[in-house]
Scaffold this active site. Sequence first.
Site, PDB file in Angstrom:
ATOM      1  N   GLN A 159     -62.144   1.377  15.350  1.00 31.48           N
ATOM      2  CA  GLN A 159     -62.765   2.013  16.513  1.00 31.48           C
ATOM      3  C   GLN A 159     -63.132   0.944  17.547  1.00 31.48           C
ATOM      4  OE1 GLN A 159     -63.241   5.501  16.847  1.00 31.48           O
ATOM      5  NE2 GLN A 159     -63.651   4.884  18.949  1.00 31.48           N
TER       6      GLN A 159
ATOM      7  N   ASP B 217     -52.983   4.472  16.162  1.00 27.66           N
ATOM      8  CA  ASP B 217     -53.500   4.507  17.532  1.00 27.66           C
ATOM      9  C   ASP B 217     -52.383   4.184  18.534  1.00 27.66           C
ATOM     10  OD1 ASP B 217     -56.077   5.261  18.143  1.00 27.66           O
ATOM     11  OD2 ASP B 217     -56.974   3.339  17.582  1.00 27.66           O
TER      12      ASP B 217
ATOM     13  N   LYS C 156     -63.605  12.190  13.688  1.00 31.54           N
ATOM     14  CA  LYS C 156     -62.304  11.912  13.067  1.00 31.54           C
ATOM     15  C   LYS C 156     -62.333  12.260  11.582  1.00 31.54           C
ATOM     16  CE  LYS C 156     -61.060   8.671  16.617  1.00 31.54           C
ATOM     17  NZ  LYS C 156     -61.226   7.342  17.190  1.00 31.54           N
TER      18      LYS C 156
END
Length: 281
Positions: A97, A120, A53
Amino acid sequence: MAIVIDGNKIAQDIRNEVRQSVLNFKMEKGFVPGLAVILVGDDHASKIYVGKKKQDCAEVGFLSREYKLSAETSEEKLVSIIRELNNDKLIHGILVQLPVPKHIRPDNIIEAIDPHKDVDGFHPYNVGRLVAGRPCHPSCTPYGIMELFDRSGIELSGKEAVVVGRSNIVGKPMSFMLLSRNATVTICHTKTKDLAAVTRRADILVAAAGRAQMIKGDMVKDGVVVVDVGTNRLDDGKLVGDVDFAAVSEKASYITPVPGGVGPMTRAILLKNTLNAALAY
Ligand code: NDP
């Protein structure tokens, strides 16, 4: 023989588009979109995802900030870092995460993120708006799959779509996205009776169960479009999807490979969501 959808190529196209938009954004506003990624603990796969990322952010010209916290970090501490980032004007997207260590409740973490920075697309605010057909940050994996359909010229309206898996991050949002595009959607899970009878009806089949090669050739009809979300490691270390690629690609019209199908799209959409968050800021 199926056309293999090249997720790496489509993801690269999206990154190129985002990079161009960032240049325009910077000229207009004088700053660039910023993404903060928080990793708690030292899960090997998570470390690799976070590294990728960071690489993606550099490629498109984003500011990226990485927080590597120890596995012992308390939920309160994590929430306080998120609250600081919620108020940070340079940060437009926040990502924690997953999975987080067991003593931290993921729902509390997701709900601590400002929904406008929830790139997200996991916050109930964004999930609710997705279901209601309102603008939102859509969950990255299913939205990436919609891009695969659209950029491959695959028609969804009026089609029988079957989604195997009902998780909050893949199966459920996928089903609503397909519904919003006028597919007739069936969602399958572990209590589905006669899964093969349902998958055989599918014009569009999305496999997101996390079970290595469970979709066999005799579970699909000729001409089906198959999207394989699964990422499973075999004992020999090989990465495979939920679909028996060799057998199913004999019958499908389109199919996504693993790796190189859905995975790169998830990462590309994260960038797109972050850009959109910055544009709306
Ligand atoms: P979850 O484990 O959260 O959900 C799996 C779902 O599949 C559940 O709803 C479960 O049903 C259902 N399921 C499991 N086994 C069967 C079966 N034999 N028959 C029918 N349904 C079944 O997984 P995720 O949704 O998080 O992920 C699914 C897969 O996709 C994983 O392999 C994951 O690694 C991968 N993934 C890949 C991404 C990418 O970018 N490529 C991104 C996200 C996920 P029930 O609800 O009844 O338990």
